[in-house]
Design a protein around this motif. Structure first.
Motif, PDB file in Angstrom:
ATOM      1  N   ILE A 289      74.513  37.177  46.091  1.00  0.00           N
ATOM      2  CA  ILE A 289      73.387  37.876  46.726  1.00  0.00           C
ATOM      3  C   ILE A 289      72.533  38.543  45.638  1.00  0.00           C
ATOM      4  O   ILE A 289      72.961  38.678  44.491  1.00  0.00           O
ATOM      5  CB  ILE A 289      73.840  38.932  47.781  1.00  0.00           C
ATOM      6  N   GLY A 310      68.215  38.918  52.124  1.00  0.00           N
ATOM      7  CA  GLY A 310      69.348  37.993  51.982  1.00  0.00           C
ATOM      8  C   GLY A 310      70.673  38.646  52.320  1.00  0.00           C
ATOM      9  O   GLY A 310      71.500  38.098  53.048  1.00  0.00           O
ATOM     10  N   HIS A 313      71.067  39.064  56.039  1.00  0.00           N
ATOM     11  CA  HIS A 313      71.393  37.810  56.717  1.00  0.00           C
ATOM     12  C   HIS A 313      72.891  37.495  56.568  1.00  0.00           C
ATOM     13  O   HIS A 313      73.564  37.161  57.544  1.00  0.00           O
ATOM     14  CB  HIS A 313      70.541  36.683  56.123  1.00  0.00           C
ATOM     15  N   TYR A 337      73.917  30.238  55.239  1.00  0.00           N
ATOM     16  CA  TYR A 337      73.285  31.359  54.492  1.00  0.00           C
ATOM     17  C   TYR A 337      72.476  30.799  53.318  1.00  0.00           C
ATOM     18  O   TYR A 337      71.325  31.179  53.092  1.00  0.00           O
ATOM     19  CB  TYR A 337      74.374  32.330  54.009  1.00  0.00           C
ATOM     20  N   LEU A 341      68.410  31.170  52.791  1.00  0.00           N
ATOM     21  CA  LEU A 341      67.840  31.878  51.636  1.00  0.00           C
ATOM     22  C   LEU A 341      66.932  30.951  50.820  1.00  0.00           C
ATOM     23  O   LEU A 341      65.863  31.354  50.363  1.00  0.00           O
ATOM     24  CB  LEU A 341      68.981  32.451  50.770  1.00  0.00           C
TER      25      LEU A 341
END
Ligand SMILES: Cc1cc2nc3c(=O)[nH]c(=O)nc-3n(C[C@H](O)[C@H](O)[C@H](O)COP(=O)(O)OP(=O)(O)OC[C@H]3O[C@@H](n4cnc5c(N)ncnc54)[C@H](O)[C@@H]3O)c2cc1C
Length: 393
Positions: A289, A310, A313, A337, A341
């Motif tokens: 991340i 991000g 999420h 994910y 992103l």
């Protein structure tokens, strides 16, 4: 070490603003979370001014508000951005970005990075859900479908179901997990300081692509702006080494009267510019991340905004999996994910890099292209309003 936990549901490496936001986003779950951070507790609790003024979008402000961090930031540290102007060389023409007339909100709000870190740290401590393991770096990491393990600099081994790397653009954890990345060392550095100035800034930011330098002027409190000067790294280092008087004279020469007479209002900070894009945002039992996934060029002021979106999420996907009694490191979930992103960040990442290339090139074709580009954008309201809307998201 007796008495200390060694096994967690989630370990976050890095207590920067994105790692802390992620831990705060998970606070409502009963997950056992640890945050591992190389800096000591005292530095995390009282972060020092680092020169960065983060231009937060309205979407980011909503996320920070939801985490309880927005109200912890002192009002005096929040500077509304009422518009932006883009200048090219010595041309008097300015491309304008303004909020729509009916809009109640500004384009964004500038907040010093250290205030965001401080607020998120306070929230994480208040929630008292995540264990903070400070003063230890991660020196080894490995992961498989079954789980992940890290070794700290004091030799401790910790295991986890999901390892989350939030340890910056040159992430050691990313490397240890075997995830490769495009890493572009641009050879430029950004020199930043606050200045007091004679002229009124009207809360309007200026991005000025001048010949051989790029200068941004970010409006803070009345009569004070943050000056960001991007130069080749050797030139920036020379400027950084000057004493205050010479430094100020050089700044005024380079500003060519834009803000009137200047005095220094802070110490100076220098950032060698590096952009990164990890080739994958997940590995078995691991995810990336913040800047560990995508390290943006600061010129479009979006790195933290993207990292904040991000982490939200990913945290929501984990909370949903937990609620539905599914695996919190499910590969399909992590892959979704990654797709989300990539789709949401790629246009801005690539557009920013193209912009940087175009505006740092000095050959006549590039100069003409940027001059023509600004004028074209001014006459294409859809482009201007699209960018304003993106900033205000
Ligand atoms: C000059 C400048 C201006 C910027 N302006 C903006 C802006 O206006 N708007 C915007 O959205 N973004 C902006 N950004 C980007 C923004 O600052 C970053 O995107 C943001 O700080 C990323 O947060 P992070 O938590 O992912 O990483 P970081 O802030 O880098 O934090 C990483 C943390 O991990 C720790 N760490 C590192 N390695 C290890 C290890 N091995 N073990 C344990 N801990 C470790 C570090 O000590 C640190 O605390 C700017 C960046 C710069 C350089």
């Amino acid at each position: 070490m007796a008495g200390l936990d060694h096994s967690f549901d989630i370990i976050v490496v890095g207590a920067g603003p994105v790692g802390l936001s992620f831990a705060a986003s998970l606070a409502q779950s009963k997950l056992k979370v640890a945050i591992v951070e190389g800096q000591c507790l005292e530095k995390l609790a009282n972060p020092a001014f680092d020169g960065r003024e983060i231009a937060l979008t309205n979407a980011s402000i909503r996320i920070l508000r939801g985490l309880g961090a927005w109200d912890v930031i002192p009002a005096s540290a929040k500077s509304p951005l009422q518009g932006a102007r883009v200048l090219n060389g010595s041309s008097p023409f300015a491309l304008r970005f303004d909020p729509p007339r009916a809009a109640k909100e500004p384009l964004g709000v500038l907040v010093p990075n250290f205030r965001i870190r401080e607020a998120l740290f306070k929230i994480t401590r208040l929630q008292d859900r995540a264990q903070l393991l400070c003063g230890h770096s991660v020196v080894d990491a490995a992961s498989s479908r079954q789980g992940a393990a890290i070794t700290l600099s004091d030799g401790r081994l910790l295991t986890t179901r999901l390892l989350v790397a939030a340890d910056s653009r040159l992430s050691a954890t990313r490397k240890l997990l075997g995830v490769s990345a495009d890493i572009n060392r641009l050879g430029d550095s950004m020199l930043i300081c606050r200045v007091r100035h004679e002229r009124v800034h009207h809360q309007i930011a200026v991005e000025w692509f001048d010949h051989g330098q790029t200068m941004a002027m970010l409006p803070l409190m009345e009569g004070v702006s943050s000056l960001l000067l991007t130069l080749r790294s050797n030139e920036a280092d020379e400027l950084h080494a000057l004493d205050d008087d010479l430094f100020l004279m050089e700044l005024m020469r380079r500003c060519r009267g834009h803000l009137g007479k200047l005095t220094l209002a802070s110490n100076r900070h220098i950032y060698p510019l590096v952009t990164t894009w990890a080739h994958k945002f997940w590995a078995p039992s691991a995810a990336l991340i913040g800047d560990a996934a995508i390290g943006m060029h600061p010129v479009t002021a979006h790195g933290f905004n993207i990292g904040l979106g991000g982490q939200k999420h990913l945290a929501q996907s984990i909370l949903t999996a937990r609620r539905d009694h599914r695996d919190i490191a499910d590969p399909d979930m992590l892959s979704r994910y990654q797709s989300w992103l990539r789709i949401s960040a790629a246009p801005l990442y690539h557009a920013t890099n193209i912009l940087v290339g175009l505006y740092s090139a000095e050959h006549p074709a590039a100069r003409f292209a940027r001059h023509a580009g600004l004028r074209l954008a001014q006459h294409l309201p859809l482009v201007r309003h699209g960018i304003s809307a993106m900033l205000r998201r």
